[in-house]
Design a protein around this motif. Sequence first.
Motif, PDB file in Angstrom:
ATOM      1  N   TYR A  30       0.834  -1.202   0.000  1.00 36.22           N
ATOM      2  CA  TYR A  30       0.000   0.000   0.000  1.00 36.22           C
ATOM      3  C   TYR A  30       0.862   1.243   0.000  1.00 36.22           C
ATOM      4  N   SER A  31       0.340   2.297  -0.613  1.00 35.54           N
ATOM      5  CA  SER A  31       1.025   3.596  -0.647  1.00 35.54           C
ATOM      6  C   SER A  31       2.430   3.492  -1.232  1.00 35.54           C
ATOM      7  N   THR A  32       2.602   2.601  -2.180  1.00 34.18           N
ATOM      8  CA  THR A  32       3.876   2.533  -2.899  1.00 34.18           C
ATOM      9  C   THR A  32       3.774   3.474  -4.082  1.00 34.18           C
ATOM     10  N   HIS A  33       4.452   4.597  -4.007  1.00 35.32           N
ATOM     11  CA  HIS A  33       4.288   5.632  -5.019  1.00 35.32           C
ATOM     12  C   HIS A  33       5.343   5.616  -6.113  1.00 35.32           C
ATOM     13  N   CYS A  34       6.411   4.888  -5.907  1.00 40.26           N
ATOM     14  CA  CYS A  34       7.445   4.847  -6.941  1.00 40.26           C
ATOM     15  C   CYS A  34       7.957   3.424  -7.092  1.00 40.26           C
ATOM     16  N   LYS A  72       7.714   6.943  -1.234  1.00 37.69           N
ATOM     17  CA  LYS A  72       7.822   8.315  -1.725  1.00 37.69           C
ATOM     18  C   LYS A  72       7.586   8.345  -3.235  1.00 37.69           C
ATOM     19  N   TYR A  73       7.190   9.519  -3.714  1.00 36.57           N
ATOM     20  CA  TYR A  73       7.041   9.697  -5.158  1.00 36.57           C
ATOM     21  C   TYR A  73       8.424   9.696  -5.814  1.00 36.57           C
ATOM     22  N   ASP A 131       5.638   6.217 -11.379  1.00 37.80           N
ATOM     23  CA  ASP A 131       5.053   6.510 -10.077  1.00 37.80           C
ATOM     24  C   ASP A 131       3.550   6.223 -10.104  1.00 37.80           C
ATOM     25  N   SER A 132       2.895   6.478  -8.977  1.00 33.41           N
ATOM     26  CA  SER A 132       1.480   6.132  -8.835  1.00 33.41           C
ATOM     27  C   SER A 132       0.582   6.986  -9.717  1.00 33.41           C
ATOM     28  N   SER A 133       1.124   8.084 -10.277  1.00 29.53           N
ATOM     29  CA  SER A 133       0.380   8.894 -11.243  1.00 29.53           C
ATOM     30  C   SER A 133       0.703   8.490 -12.671  1.00 29.53           C
ATOM     31  N   ASP A 134       1.433   7.391 -12.800  1.00 34.80           N
ATOM     32  CA  ASP A 134       1.832   6.856 -14.109  1.00 34.80           C
ATOM     33  C   ASP A 134       2.787   7.772 -14.859  1.00 34.80           C
ATOM     34  N   ILE A 135       3.532   8.591 -14.126  1.00 34.18           N
ATOM     35  CA  ILE A 135       4.587   9.381 -14.750  1.00 34.18           C
ATOM     36  C   ILE A 135       5.807   8.478 -14.889  1.00 34.18           C
ATOM     37  N   ILE A 136       6.336   8.388 -16.100  1.00 32.71           N
ATOM     38  CA  ILE A 136       7.428   7.470 -16.416  1.00 32.71           C
ATOM     39  C   ILE A 136       8.676   8.248 -16.814  1.00 32.71           C
TER      40      ILE A 136
END
Length: 124
Positions: free
Chosen positions: A29-33, A100-101, A52-57
């Motif tokens: 859970y809460s794995t952002h990167c 973390k992000y 990351d969790s926002s799908d930024i690659i």
Amino acid sequence: QQQLAESGGGSVQAGGSLTLTCVASGYTYSTHCRAWFRQVPGQEREAVASVDSSDIITYANSVKGRFFISKDNAKNTLSLQMNSLKPEDTALYYCAADHKYCSDLPQSRDFRYWGQGTQVTVSS
């Protein structure tokens, strides 16, 4: 704690392809990167790709256009499709994760969780 397990490494000739897979278990859970790193003996571990969790690659310049990172949140898996492999891609590849992000330039010190690594060998 989160456990990471990579698979899919192997030996391939230059120009070939491999797909690495990383399965996460435990506290995911809460794995952002999530990221892939690689390391050659005697050299520092370098980031290959991250998402990351926002799908930024992000990709390392050396693999842009050849490697593609993807994740399946439902299955807690992270993949790295590697195409047009070169001998200089030979390394031990690691899966990494953190709560973390992702930073713009991921560093190994930014990640809490690591897999055991899977060897990729590209022959010329």
